[in-house]
Design a protein around this motif. Structure first.
Motif, PDB file in Angstrom:
ATOM      1  N   ALA A  37      51.978  38.336  43.477  1.00 39.23           N
ATOM      2  CA  ALA A  37      52.074  37.763  42.129  1.00 39.23           C
ATOM      3  C   ALA A  37      51.041  38.400  41.202  1.00 39.23           C
ATOM      4  N   LEU A  38      49.854  38.709  41.727  1.00 43.21           N
ATOM      5  CA  LEU A  38      48.832  39.381  40.927  1.00 43.21           C
ATOM      6  C   LEU A  38      49.321  40.774  40.520  1.00 43.21           C
ATOM      7  N   ILE A  39      49.836  41.525  41.484  1.00 44.58           N
ATOM      8  CA  ILE A  39      50.336  42.881  41.212  1.00 44.58           C
ATOM      9  C   ILE A  39      51.462  42.850  40.187  1.00 44.58           C
ATOM     10  N   GLU A  40      52.342  41.854  40.295  1.00 48.20           N
ATOM     11  CA  GLU A  40      53.493  41.776  39.403  1.00 48.20           C
ATOM     12  C   GLU A  40      53.167  41.137  38.056  1.00 48.20           C
ATOM     13  N   GLN A  49      41.905  36.034  37.558  1.00 46.61           N
ATOM     14  CA  GLN A  49      40.464  36.265  37.703  1.00 46.61           C
ATOM     15  C   GLN A  49      39.967  35.773  39.059  1.00 46.61           C
ATOM     16  N   ARG A  50      40.463  34.609  39.488  1.00 50.63           N
ATOM     17  CA  ARG A  50      40.049  34.039  40.768  1.00 50.63           C
ATOM     18  C   ARG A  50      40.455  34.951  41.928  1.00 50.63           C
ATOM     19  N   VAL A  51      41.693  35.431  41.901  1.00 49.59           N
ATOM     20  CA  VAL A  51      42.184  36.299  42.978  1.00 49.59           C
ATOM     21  C   VAL A  51      41.453  37.637  42.953  1.00 49.59           C
ATOM     22  N   ARG A  52      41.242  38.193  41.773  1.00 49.84           N
ATOM     23  CA  ARG A  52      40.503  39.467  41.673  1.00 49.84           C
ATOM     24  C   ARG A  52      39.084  39.323  42.230  1.00 49.84           C
ATOM     25  N   GLN A  57      35.577  41.329  47.299  1.00 47.86           N
ATOM     26  CA  GLN A  57      34.782  41.260  48.523  1.00 47.86           C
ATOM     27  C   GLN A  57      35.144  42.398  49.475  1.00 47.86           C
ATOM     28  N   ASP A  58      36.274  43.048  49.222  1.00 50.81           N
ATOM     29  CA  ASP A  58      36.743  44.168  50.043  1.00 50.81           C
ATOM     30  C   ASP A  58      37.126  45.292  49.079  1.00 50.81           C
ATOM     31  N   GLU A  59      36.198  46.216  48.860  1.00 54.58           N
ATOM     32  CA  GLU A  59      36.411  47.271  47.865  1.00 54.58           C
ATOM     33  C   GLU A  59      37.648  48.115  48.146  1.00 54.58           C
ATOM     34  N   LYS A  60      37.895  48.441  49.415  1.00 59.58           N
ATOM     35  CA  LYS A  60      39.051  49.261  49.777  1.00 59.58           C
ATOM     36  C   LYS A  60      40.350  48.529  49.430  1.00 59.58           C
ATOM     37  N   LEU A  61      40.407  47.247  49.764  1.00 55.82           N
ATOM     38  CA  LEU A  61      41.595  46.454  49.464  1.00 55.82           C
ATOM     39  C   LEU A  61      41.758  46.283  47.959  1.00 55.82           C
ATOM     40  N   ALA A  62      40.670  46.014  47.257  1.00 58.44           N
ATOM     41  CA  ALA A  62      40.742  45.858  45.802  1.00 58.44           C
ATOM     42  C   ALA A  62      41.256  47.143  45.159  1.00 58.44           C
ATOM     43  N   GLY A  63      40.798  48.284  45.663  1.00 56.62           N
ATOM     44  CA  GLY A  63      41.273  49.567  45.140  1.00 56.62           C
ATOM     45  C   GLY A  63      42.755  49.775  45.388  1.00 56.62           C
ATOM     46  N   LEU A  64      43.194  49.444  46.601  1.00 55.88           N
ATOM     47  CA  LEU A  64      44.614  49.575  46.944  1.00 55.88           C
ATOM     48  C   LEU A  64      45.465  48.677  46.059  1.00 55.88           C
ATOM     49  N   MET A  65      45.039  47.431  45.882  1.00 53.76           N
ATOM     50  CA  MET A  65      45.796  46.497  45.051  1.00 53.76           C
ATOM     51  C   MET A  65      45.832  46.984  43.598  1.00 53.76           C
ATOM     52  N   GLY A  66      44.724  47.534  43.126  1.00 52.25           N
ATOM     53  CA  GLY A  66      44.689  48.074  41.767  1.00 52.25           C
ATOM     54  C   GLY A  66      45.659  49.230  41.591  1.00 52.25           C
ATOM     55  N   MET A  68      48.335  49.731  43.374  1.00 50.82           N
ATOM     56  CA  MET A  68      49.695  49.184  43.451  1.00 50.82           C
ATOM     57  C   MET A  68      50.117  48.604  42.093  1.00 50.82           C
ATOM     58  N   ALA A  69      49.192  47.912  41.421  1.00 50.67           N
ATOM     59  CA  ALA A  69      49.485  47.359  40.097  1.00 50.67           C
ATOM     60  C   ALA A  69      49.751  48.482  39.095  1.00 50.67           C
TER      61      ALA A  69
END
Length: 109
Positions: A37-40, A49-52, A57-66, A68-69
């Motif tokens: 839902a965040l990506i979409e 903001q809460r999910v971000r 807390q996990d830079e690699k995951l945050a980068g991947l999600m970014g 993807m968005a």
């Protein structure tokens, strides 16, 4: 031949640790549906903001999600100009159906 990706533990061979994304989300307490839902762009500002903040807390995951968005935004910007060739529609629909059914089986376990 191209360069081969050497799988690591909890990795399905996809680049950037995509294979262990669900495990990483789980460790942070983020449900995969919430991440999607965040990506979409389906979350309100406070929830985004809460999910971000959780993802940071996990830079690699945050980068991947970014990324993807960003990919989703780029594809969405193409609009209706992109059409699936007629000969590709059946294989794509079959794969989506297969993955959907597999997901339903896993959820039932």
């Amino acid at each position: 031949m191209g360069k081969h990706h050497k799988p690591t533990p909890n990795d399905d061979g996809a680049p950037d640790g995509f294979g262990d994304m669900h495990a990483r989300l789980s460790r942070l307490g983020v449900e995969p549906d919430l991440a999607l839902a965040l990506i979409e762009g389906d979350l309100g500002e406070l929830e985004s903001q809460r999910v971000r903040a959780m993802l940071m807390q996990d830079e690699k995951l945050a980068g991947l999600m970014g990324r993807m968005a960003q990919d989703r935004a780029a594809l969405t910007s193409l609009g209706a100009e992109v059409r699936v060739p007629r000969d590709m529609r059946r294989p794509i629909a079959a794969r989506i159906e297969r993955e959907s059914l597999l997901g339903m089986e896993m959820a039932a376990e």
